[in-house]
Design an enzyme around this catalytic site. Structure first.
Site, PDB file in Angstrom:
ATOM      1  CE  LYS A   1      -1.787  -8.316  -4.490  1.00 29.47           C
ATOM      2  NZ  LYS A   1      -2.708  -7.360  -5.094  1.00 29.47           N
TER       3      LYS A   1
ATOM      4  CG  ASP B   1       0.040  -5.723  -6.399  1.00 32.21           C
ATOM      5  OD1 ASP B   1       0.471  -5.656  -5.235  1.00 32.21           O
ATOM      6  OD2 ASP B   1      -1.125  -6.082  -6.675  1.00 32.21           O
TER       7      ASP B   1
ATOM      8  CD  GLU C   1      -0.608   3.271  -4.160  1.00 27.48           C
ATOM      9  OE1 GLU C   1      -0.027   4.258  -3.682  1.00 27.48           O
ATOM     10  OE2 GLU C   1      -1.001   2.306  -3.497  1.00 27.48           O
TER      11      GLU C   1
ATOM     12  CB  VAL D   1      -2.542 -13.473  -2.178  1.00 34.47           C
ATOM     13  CG1 VAL D   1      -3.077 -13.772  -3.579  1.00 34.47           C
ATOM     14  CG2 VAL D   1      -1.045 -13.715  -2.114  1.00 34.47           C
TER      15      VAL D   1
ATOM     16  CB  ILE E   1     -10.124 -13.237  -1.580  1.00 36.03           C
ATOM     17  CG1 ILE E   1     -10.900 -12.160  -2.330  1.00 36.03           C
ATOM     18  CG2 ILE E   1     -10.473 -14.618  -2.101  1.00 36.03           C
ATOM     19  CD1 ILE E   1     -10.533 -12.065  -3.815  1.00 36.03           C
TER      20      ILE E   1
ATOM     21  CE  LYS F   1       0.534  -6.846  -1.079  1.00 38.42           C
ATOM     22  NZ  LYS F   1      -0.726  -6.178  -0.960  1.00 38.42           N
TER      23      LYS F   1
ATOM     24  CB  THR G   1      -5.211   2.642   4.230  1.00 41.49           C
ATOM     25  OG1 THR G   1      -4.773   3.890   3.716  1.00 41.49           O
ATOM     26  CG2 THR G   1      -6.659   2.421   3.862  1.00 41.49           C
ATOM     27  CB  VAL G   2      -4.080  -2.124   5.856  1.00 36.08           C
ATOM     28  CG1 VAL G   2      -4.411  -3.498   6.402  1.00 36.08           C
ATOM     29  CG2 VAL G   2      -4.344  -2.072   4.348  1.00 36.08           C
TER      30      VAL G   2
ATOM     31  N   GLY H   1      -6.378  -9.459  -0.819  1.00 40.16           N
ATOM     32  CA  GLY H   1      -6.988  -8.654   0.254  1.00 40.16           C
ATOM     33  C   GLY H   1      -7.848  -9.499   1.183  1.00 40.16           C
TER      34      GLY H   1
HETATM   35  N1  HSE Z   1      -2.663  -2.093  -5.321  1.00 39.64           N
HETATM   36  C1  HSE Z   1      -3.212  -3.419  -5.245  1.00 39.64           C
HETATM   37  C2  HSE Z   1      -4.376  -3.547  -6.233  1.00 39.64           C
HETATM   38  C3  HSE Z   1      -3.689  -3.795  -3.867  1.00 39.64           C
HETATM   39  O1  HSE Z   1      -4.647  -2.633  -6.996  1.00 39.64           O
HETATM   40  O2  HSE Z   1      -4.994  -4.603  -6.235  1.00 39.64           O
HETATM   41  C4  HSE Z   1      -2.572  -4.148  -2.956  1.00 39.64           C
HETATM   42  O3  HSE Z   1      -1.825  -5.217  -3.442  1.00 39.64           O
END
Ligand code: HSE
Length: 433
Positions: free
Chosen positions: A205, A201, A190, A132, A136, A105, A13-14, A134
């Site tokens: 970060k 996650d 997910e 960290v 921002i 991350k 995706t990215v 996205g």
């Molecule tokens: N899965 C993460 C979120 C984004 O829900 O913010 C990627 O780190």
């Protein structure tokens, strides 16, 4: 006009967002920087998969090492994710003198010290803005804009999935499982959401921001992490009644005796900026001794916001290359005075929201408050309404003044042994921002 050659590993995706942004903003990038970014090769282990962008066949390979070993490529973008082959690719590229841009991350949280150490040795840059928040710009802000400050605290909503789930529970009164299901149906969560909803996650970060803000590579496993699975619609309703929202916060605070760091659900006063961050948005509230309170807000995930951050790193490195600049901005630990040691959670002091489930019998409230008092925990307010939980049980909600976590936990252990306590006690920390 200088040309910088880039290799992309991982066209998910990215990765597709990176290809798209480099195409759609080619002219503006060229005009703004005086540099042409040439995406020379793309490696992906599933090149045939249907994608939102076309992958030029002649640039494609399944073998990432072809890119890493290609002497004409200056910058490798790693978007594979995970901490196994991604680590080999990143370290392999750095050892071959290539600059690296990554959104990974987990990799930096676990192996940041090794990766940045090798990058410093080889004289190459590692860009990680996308790791960290996205899109921002929190990494560049921390490295550059807050550089004159002693950072006092960080409070971040840094996981969009959890924030979406908590926002849905708040708005619609859903239970956690229903809100998670909706988040999955809408593509926010997910199929295996555990890294997001269990706080891992956000903790990855947080450890990156701690490294930049406090100059210390923490052992990731030492960060206290709690997720949102145990938050119920009842807690959200009581928090609302008391003037709060429940948010999953990643928190780091500089204290006289060390650094407080953790990821956990918290009650945040309604009307504060962080309380108003809803859906899948992220926000990071940073307080510096000179700048005071600041907040950055935006999309913390997604194809184009994350690609925006990746390409901004590519452009910064490319600019240095085109100017022949050999200065590198690789982070290094400098261990500011009090921040190298982590304060144990049991030693933190904060206010607490407590929800007990008890049989509706005379004296139970008095027994609970008296036990709390014996443990030096003073009470700010109590709610005991006739919200029956079934079987004659009622919820009792108590808000405390500041108390030491160690004292709270021993009081709760004792209270859990009372005959009238019929269910698990929920305690949630309160953050005064
Ligand atoms: N899965 C993460 C979120 C984004 O829900 O913010 C990627 O780190």
């Amino acid at each position: 006009m200088s040309v910088v050659n880039v290799g992309l590993i991982g066209a998910g995706t990215v990765g597709c967002g990176v290809i798209k942004v480099l195409n759609q903003n080619k002219e503006i990038i060229k005009n703004r920087t005086g540099i042409t970014i040439n995406l020379k090769r793309i490696a992906d282990n599933d090149p045939e998969r249907k994608r939102p962008v076309r992958l030029p066949k002649k640039k494609l390979t399944r073998d990432a090492w072809e890119l890493i070993n290609d002497d004409s490529i200056d910058i490798i973008i790693e978007l594979v994710g995970g901490t196994t082959i991604a680590k080999d690719f990143v370290m392999g590229a750095i050892k071959r003198g290539k600059h690296v841009v990554t959104a990974n991350k987990a990799l930096l949280a676990h192996y940041g010290k090794t990766i940045f150490g090798e990058a410093a040795k080889q004289g190459v840059d590692v860009g990680f803005e996308a790791s960290v928040g996205g899109g921002i710009p929190i990494i560049k802000s921390t490295q550059e804009s807050y550089a004159a400050n002693n950072i006092l605290s960080i409070h971040g909503i840094m996981n969009g999935t959890s924030n979406y789930i908590l926002s849905t529970m708040t708005e619609h009164g859903y239970e956690f499982e229903d809100a998670l299901k909706e988040a999955q149906e809408k593509g926010y969560a997910e199929a295996d959401p555990s890294f997001d909803i269990d706080g891992i996650d956000a903790a990855h970060k947080l450890s990156i921001l701690i490294m930049l803000s406090f100059g210390t590579f923490l052992n990731f496993d030492k960060i206290h992490v709690e997720g949102i699975r145990d938050i119920t619609s009842l807690d959200i309703a009581y928090a609302d009644e008391l003037g709060y929202k429940i948010k999953l916060l990643a928190i780091a605070k500089s204290r006289d005796n060390g650094l407080e760091a953790g990821v956990y659900p918290t009650l945040v006063k309604k009307g504060t900026q962080l309380a108003d961050v809803s859906e899948a948005f992220n926000a990071i509230y940073v307080v510096g001794d000179a700048v005071g309170p600041t907040m950055l807000y935006g999309m913390g995930a997604g194809m184009m916001p994350t690609a925006s951050a990746v390409v901004s790193d590519v452009l910064q490195i490319a600019k240095h290359l085109s100017l022949g600049n050999t200065h590198r901005s690789t982070p290094r630990p400098y261990g500011s005075k009090n921040n190298s040691s982590l304060i144990k959670m049991s030693d933190i002091t904060t206010k607490y929201y407590l929800r007990f489930q008890a049989a509706d019998i005379p004296g139970i409230l008095g027994n609970i408050t008296s036990c709390l008092g014996k443990h030096d925990i003073s009470i700010e307010s109590v709610i005991q309404k006739s919200r029956h939980l079934g079987g004659g049980d009622v919820p009792i909600v108590i808000m405390t003044h500041e108390a030491r976590e160690k004292d709270l936990l021993s009081a709760l252990r004792k209270i859990s042994r009372f005959k009238a306590i019929t269910g698990k006690t929920n305690f949630i920390r309160i953050e005064e921002l």
